[in-house]
Design a protein around this motif. Structure first.
Motif, PDB file in Angstrom:
ATOM      1  N   LYS A 243       0.813  -1.214   0.000  1.00  0.00           N
ATOM      2  CA  LYS A 243       0.000   0.000   0.000  1.00  0.00           C
ATOM      3  C   LYS A 243       0.852   1.271   0.000  1.00  0.00           C
ATOM      4  N   THR A 339      -6.654   2.473  10.126  1.00  0.00           N
ATOM      5  CA  THR A 339      -5.621   1.431  10.130  1.00  0.00           C
ATOM      6  C   THR A 339      -4.403   1.805  10.971  1.00  0.00           C
ATOM      7  N   SER A 341      -2.807   1.814  14.144  1.00  0.00           N
ATOM      8  CA  SER A 341      -2.968   1.187  15.452  1.00  0.00           C
ATOM      9  C   SER A 341      -2.171   1.871  16.556  1.00  0.00           C
ATOM     10  N   HIS A 467     -11.985  -0.989  12.101  1.00  0.00           N
ATOM     11  CA  HIS A 467     -11.007  -1.746  11.313  1.00  0.00           C
ATOM     12  C   HIS A 467      -9.963  -2.381  12.223  1.00  0.00           C
ATOM     13  N   GLN A 471      -9.115  -6.392  12.619  1.00  0.00           N
ATOM     14  CA  GLN A 471      -7.784  -6.939  12.401  1.00  0.00           C
ATOM     15  C   GLN A 471      -7.361  -7.819  13.573  1.00  0.00           C
ATOM     16  N   ASN A 507      -8.407  -7.445   2.781  1.00  0.00           N
ATOM     17  CA  ASN A 507      -7.801  -7.210   4.094  1.00  0.00           C
ATOM     18  C   ASN A 507      -7.355  -8.513   4.745  1.00  0.00           C
ATOM     19  N   TRP A 508      -8.169  -9.557   4.665  1.00  0.00           N
ATOM     20  CA  TRP A 508      -7.772 -10.843   5.222  1.00  0.00           C
ATOM     21  C   TRP A 508      -6.501 -11.355   4.547  1.00  0.00           C
ATOM     22  N   TYR A 510      -4.244  -9.602   2.667  1.00  0.00           N
ATOM     23  CA  TYR A 510      -3.105  -8.681   2.688  1.00  0.00           C
ATOM     24  C   TYR A 510      -2.565  -8.474   4.099  1.00  0.00           C
ATOM     25  N   ARG A 511      -3.458  -8.388   5.111  1.00  0.00           N
ATOM     26  CA  ARG A 511      -3.028  -8.041   6.471  1.00  0.00           C
ATOM     27  C   ARG A 511      -2.958  -9.240   7.413  1.00  0.00           C
ATOM     28  N   ILE A 512      -3.784 -10.248   7.199  1.00  0.00           N
ATOM     29  CA  ILE A 512      -3.917 -11.318   8.182  1.00  0.00           C
ATOM     30  C   ILE A 512      -3.171 -12.580   7.761  1.00  0.00           C
TER      31      ILE A 512
END
Length: 581
Positions: A243, A339, A341, A467, A471, A507-508, A510-512
């Motif tokens: 990103k 996003t 955190s 969000h 996550q 999101n799942w 790419y991030r998880i």
């Protein structure tokens, strides 16, 4: 036969709506904020329009009963409003269909159509067999369609709502429709993910067999138009993988202005009442025909926290909330990126978002409409105590919208791999479980980890969690419970008000889902929590446990430090727990 302009004027007279001059120029782009304000204050007008809209519909039905077929042979142009495009403002298919119809000798006619597709509305997911659309999202969907129908009625139009219940899918339905209407072309927005792309191609082929063209538009689907990126987003060799790279590539690219609603809309054909459900009053009947639950039950009193926004489906509510958030609440200076955190304090990533995402997901408002209003705010107010201009908070909102763009464009390049067990990065070497009992405990918020459980209960009850909370709950499912990540993505699909396939599954993935390099390095799971966020993030973002305890009443009687980590009630001094990120 009534000429288009005269028909349009009569429809406005029937609906008791102020009529724009026939020769009035198209609304200037600078008038868009004024348009939003007009939408936000039209409640009284909307309450008066039902009788006039029904009168207009009665005239159309009466004409059909006299045997007038589809406007006496006039060419027909269809605007296909997908479930993710339920608006009039900044709608390229609407603009192009009316422009094309107005170019026909004698004038063409326009059908405004929403197709309730059985599979995404009442179908079941592939991996875990869950309903693909829960009651809360279905209710919002219905509200958004009703609002679209009412908005069209203000313009002397009708929304035709159909289902593919009696057909083998959208392609068969549109082929059937074109055999009954003299359709010249159909206009719609492009889909992103694998299923939507396949449906689109099937529809294109079915229309082609009837000599009808499918005209697919990009429009306001993203902040930056696909033709303005400077690279081919469908090519994985050109599309940035991360990103931050994507932000660097597009941040100086142009952003197109939102498209205004055409001042003159071409009339609908006669006889469409026989093809489906016509008018805002029959939208509920269309949903009921697919056995969609009619209502949604909010959480009982004393459970959860009051929502700081009332999510009512539709473009009217979206524009009202945008005006309220930016101008009345003056909330932009407090905005924290969804996003980010590491933002802490009273205004953090959990509670300081715009809450526009459900309306963005259903296409009730576009990202570039939001950005246009933010730019107007920057010119008027800018940074607190300083000269007007960009601020860190307005730029942060732009970055969040760009992350949305990133996932949307990435889904074009990822294709069907986004929905496979290895994800778009071809992860292998992990052992996935499908323990349904463990999965149900995660769904119900009964894992024993308060921050996770609070998030899952809030999601089930309201259709929304921040969000950051998503996550954390998702990472816990994948990295600690070791359950098939697609099961979690399917549960989020069913529950989330702001679900879109590119954002949810993206999101799942790419991030998880772990990257191949991390899997290759080992990362063994011992007797510790791999997802350290379940411990750290509540301390940062819910320091007083107000949010957690609102959803977990069984912990309210415990001291705060024990309620945060209830397993400490069973502390065993001889066991050491090694917590690593």
């Amino acid at each position: 036969r009534l000429a288009p302009c005269r028909w349009f004027h009569l429809c406005h007279a029937w609906s008791a709506t102020p009529l724009p001059a026939a020769a009035a120029p198209a609304r200037a782009m600078d008038d868009r904020p004024a348009l939003a304000a007009a939408w936000a204050s039209d409640g009284a007008q909307r309450s008066r329009r039902g009788r006039g809209a029904r009168a207009a519909a009665d005239v159309v039905v009466a004409a059909a009963e006299r045997g007038v077929p589809g406007g006496s042979g006039d060419p027909i142009f269809i605007v296909w409003y997908k479930w993710s495009d339920l608006r009039l403002l900044d709608s390229e298919p609407l603009v192009r269909a009316n422009r094309r119809a107005s170019q026909e000798p004698g004038g063409g006619r326009v059908v405004h159509l929403h197709l309730l597709e059985r599979e995404p509305l009442v179908g079941r997911s592939r991996v875990s067999g869950l309903p693909r659309c829960g009651a809360r999202r279905a209710f919002f969907w219905r509200q958004a369609v009703e609002d679209l129908a009412q908005s069209l009625e203000l313009h002397g139009q009708q929304l035709l709502v159909c289902t593919d219940e009696e057909h083998s899918g959208p392609a068969a339905f549109f082929e059937w429709l074109c055999q009954r209407l003299f359709v010249r072309a159909m206009f719609t927005h492009q889909g992103f993910c694998d299923e939507e792309a396949r449906v689109e191609e099937d529809v294109r082929g079915a229309l082609a067999r009837q000599g009808v063209k499918l005209d697919v538009c990009w429009g306001g689907l993203t902040v930056h138009h696909i033709n303005d990126l400077g690279f081919d987003a469908t090519d994985r060799q050109q599309m940035p993988e991360f990103k931050g790279q994507f932000l660097g590539a597009v941040r100086h690219r142009p952003v197109r202005q939102p498209l205004p609603v055409p001042t003159t809309l071409c009339p609908p054909p006669f006889g469409i009442a026989d093809l489906g459900f016509v008018g805002s009053e029959l939208v509920a009947s269309a949903f009921a025909s697919l056995r969609v639950p009619a209502e949604w039950t909010p959480p009982p009193p004393g459970v959860g926290t009051p929502q700081d926004v009332e999510w009512i489906g539709g473009e009217s509510a979206a524009l009202r909330h945008l005006q309220r958030y930016i101008w009345e609440m003056d909330a932009l200076p407090k905005y924290k990126g969804a996003t980010e955190s590491f933002n802490h304090g009273e205004n953090n990533a959990v509670n300081a978002g715009t809450r526009l995402s459900p309306w963005l997901a259903f296409g009730c408002i576009t990202a570039r409409t939001v950005l246009a209003e933010v730019r107007k705010y920057e010119r008027a107010r800018g940074r607190p105590g300083k000269a007007p201009g960009k601020s860190s908070t307005t730029y942060r909102l732009y970055k969040e919208l760009i992350f949305r763009d990133f996932l949307r464009y990435s889904s074009l390049a990822w294709g069907s791999s986004l929905f496979k067990i290895g994800g778009p990065f071809q992860v292998s070497g992990l052992e996935w479980r499908r323990d349904m009992e463990l999965f149900k405990r995660w769904q119900a918020g009964q894992t024993g980890f308060p921050f996770v459980d609070a998030g899952m209960r809030e999601l089930a009850a309201t259709g929304f969690i921040s969000h950051l909370h998503r996550q954390c709950c998702a990472a816990f499912l994948v990295r600690d419970l070791r359950l098939d990540w697609r099961m979690g993505a399917e549960h989020f699909e069913a529950c989330l008000l702001d679900y879109t396939p590119d954002a949810n599954w993206g999101n799942w993935a790419y991030r998880i889902l772990q990257r191949p390099c991390l899997v290759a390095a080992g990362c063994p799971v011992r007797e510790h929590a791999t997802t350290v966020e379940v411990l750290a993030w509540p301390i940062v973002h819910d320091a007083r446990l107000d949010h957690t305890l609102a959803w977990l009443p069984e912990l309210r009687s415990l001291p705060r430090d024990i309620a945060r980590e209830p397993w400490r009630l069973e502390y065993c001094p001889v066991r050491r727990i090694d917590v690593k990120p």
